[in-house]
Design a protein around this motif. Structure first.
Motif, PDB file in Angstrom:
ATOM      1  N   GLY A 140       0.697  -1.130   0.078  1.00 17.91           N
ATOM      2  CA  GLY A 140       0.062  -0.137  -0.122  1.00 17.91           C
ATOM      3  C   GLY A 140       0.961   1.298  -0.145  1.00 17.91           C
ATOM      4  N   PRO A 141       1.755   1.337   0.833  1.00 18.95           N
ATOM      5  CA  PRO A 141       2.834   2.636   0.890  1.00 18.95           C
ATOM      6  C   PRO A 141       3.647   2.764  -0.434  1.00 18.95           C
ATOM      7  CG  PRO A 141       2.708   1.590   2.939  1.00 18.95           C
ATOM      8  CD  PRO A 141       2.043   0.599   2.189  1.00 18.95           C
ATOM      9  N   GLU A 142       3.943   1.572  -0.985  1.00 16.92           N
ATOM     10  CA  GLU A 142       4.640   1.718  -2.289  1.00 16.92           C
ATOM     11  C   GLU A 142       3.727   2.380  -3.382  1.00 16.92           C
ATOM     12  OE1 GLU A 142       7.982  -1.691  -1.857  1.00 16.92           O
ATOM     13  OE2 GLU A 142       6.046  -2.149  -2.612  1.00 16.92           O
ATOM     14  N   ILE A 143       2.588   1.799  -3.414  1.00 15.05           N
ATOM     15  CA  ILE A 143       1.434   2.303  -4.353  1.00 15.05           C
ATOM     16  C   ILE A 143       1.212   3.587  -4.297  1.00 15.05           C
ATOM     17  CG2 ILE A 143      -0.871   2.188  -5.198  1.00 15.05           C
ATOM     18  CD1 ILE A 143      -0.774  -0.888  -4.137  1.00 15.05           C
ATOM     19  N   ALA A 144       1.100   4.150  -3.067  1.00 14.28           N
ATOM     20  CA  ALA A 144       0.858   5.719  -2.655  1.00 14.28           C
ATOM     21  C   ALA A 144       2.023   6.600  -3.196  1.00 14.28           C
ATOM     22  CB  ALA A 144       0.553   5.737  -1.133  1.00 14.28           C
ATOM     23  N   GLU A 145       3.192   5.967  -2.719  1.00 15.53           N
ATOM     24  CA  GLU A 145       4.595   6.810  -3.254  1.00 15.53           C
ATOM     25  C   GLU A 145       4.571   6.801  -4.838  1.00 15.53           C
ATOM     26  OE1 GLU A 145       8.636   6.766  -4.506  1.00 15.53           O
ATOM     27  OE2 GLU A 145       8.032   4.931  -3.235  1.00 15.53           O
ATOM     28  N   ARG A 146       4.348   5.767  -5.330  1.00 16.42           N
ATOM     29  CA  ARG A 146       4.573   5.880  -6.871  1.00 16.42           C
ATOM     30  C   ARG A 146       3.567   6.053  -7.749  1.00 16.42           C
ATOM     31  NH1 ARG A 146       8.268   0.115  -6.909  1.00 16.42           N
ATOM     32  NH2 ARG A 146       9.512   0.697  -4.881  1.00 16.42           N
ATOM     33  N   THR A 147       2.555   6.386  -7.207  1.00 16.32           N
ATOM     34  CA  THR A 147       1.242   6.926  -8.100  1.00 16.32           C
ATOM     35  C   THR A 147       0.875   8.240  -7.503  1.00 16.32           C
ATOM     36  OG1 THR A 147      -0.501   6.089  -6.429  1.00 16.32           O
ATOM     37  CG2 THR A 147       0.405   4.539  -8.211  1.00 16.32           C
ATOM     38  N   GLY A 148       1.315   8.719  -6.479  1.00 19.55           N
ATOM     39  CA  GLY A 148       1.039  10.047  -6.189  1.00 19.55           C
ATOM     40  C   GLY A 148      -0.473  10.156  -5.263  1.00 19.55           C
ATOM     41  N   LEU A 149      -0.997   8.956  -5.096  1.00 28.23           N
ATOM     42  CA  LEU A 149      -2.256   9.048  -4.192  1.00 28.23           C
ATOM     43  C   LEU A 149      -1.855   8.986  -2.758  1.00 28.23           C
ATOM     44  CD1 LEU A 149      -3.956   5.973  -5.965  1.00 28.23           C
ATOM     45  CD2 LEU A 149      -4.534   8.152  -6.153  1.00 28.23           C
TER      46      LEU A 149
END
Length: 178
Positions: A140-149
């Protein structure tokens, strides 16, 4: 280098012509780009389009106003590339191939493809985050960091997306009589 400051530093260095920084951007963001593409197009097409997205991004890097905006910017480029590919009359490759290293049984691959079709039927926000989590293996944190969400948006999208995915898959099983 992790987080926004790491991304900003990589983008700044890539703008200055640092080939190593360009390579690091690719390695860091390729799973996100591939996952976004895979949520729209066949596996083989997503593989090919990943390269195209990065070529476009590197050619247009000078257009990016703020280095910290890179994650959302490259996701938008990937989404546009996927939608353009879907509008084409035929898939880019014409074939959907799985990687040769896939050791799974025919049944496993069939189930994975059925699940991916179910994910593709979900709303965009859920579809993309689920593919990034379940297929690309990002946290989840990687998705947030890499998508800007925001991390909260990712958590909500994953939670709601999983609930909808379970419903879609359960409906499919009921239709098949299993």
């Amino acid at each position: 280098m992790d987080g926004i400051s790491g991304t900003t530093a990589m983008v700044r260095a890539a703008r200055a012509g640092d080939a190593g920084a360009m390579d690091r951007l690719y390695r860091h963001f390729a799973p996100v780009v591939h996952g976004v593409l895979l949520s729209y197009v066949q596996h083989a097409d997503a593989d090919d389009l990943t390269q195209d997205v990065f070529e476009t991004a590197l050619q247009r890097l000078h257009e990016l106003r703020e280095d910290a905006a890179f994650p959302g910017w490259i996701v938008r480029i990937a989404r546009r590339a996927a939608l353009d590919a879907k509008r084409r009359p035929a898939p880019l490759t014409g074939v959907d191939t799985e990687p040769a290293s896939d050791p799974g049984s025919v049944e496993d691959r069939f189930e994975a493809e059925r699940s991916l079709r179910a994910i593709r039927a979900l709303p965009e926000a859920y579809r993309e985050t689920l593919v990034l989590r379940l297929v690309e293996g990002l946290t989840g944190p990687e998705i947030a960091e890499r998508t800007g969400l925001t991390p909260g948006s990712v958590r909500v999208n994953l939670h709601r997306g999983m609930a909808q995915l379970r419903d879609v898959l359960a409906q499919g099983q009921r239709r098949q009589g299993t």
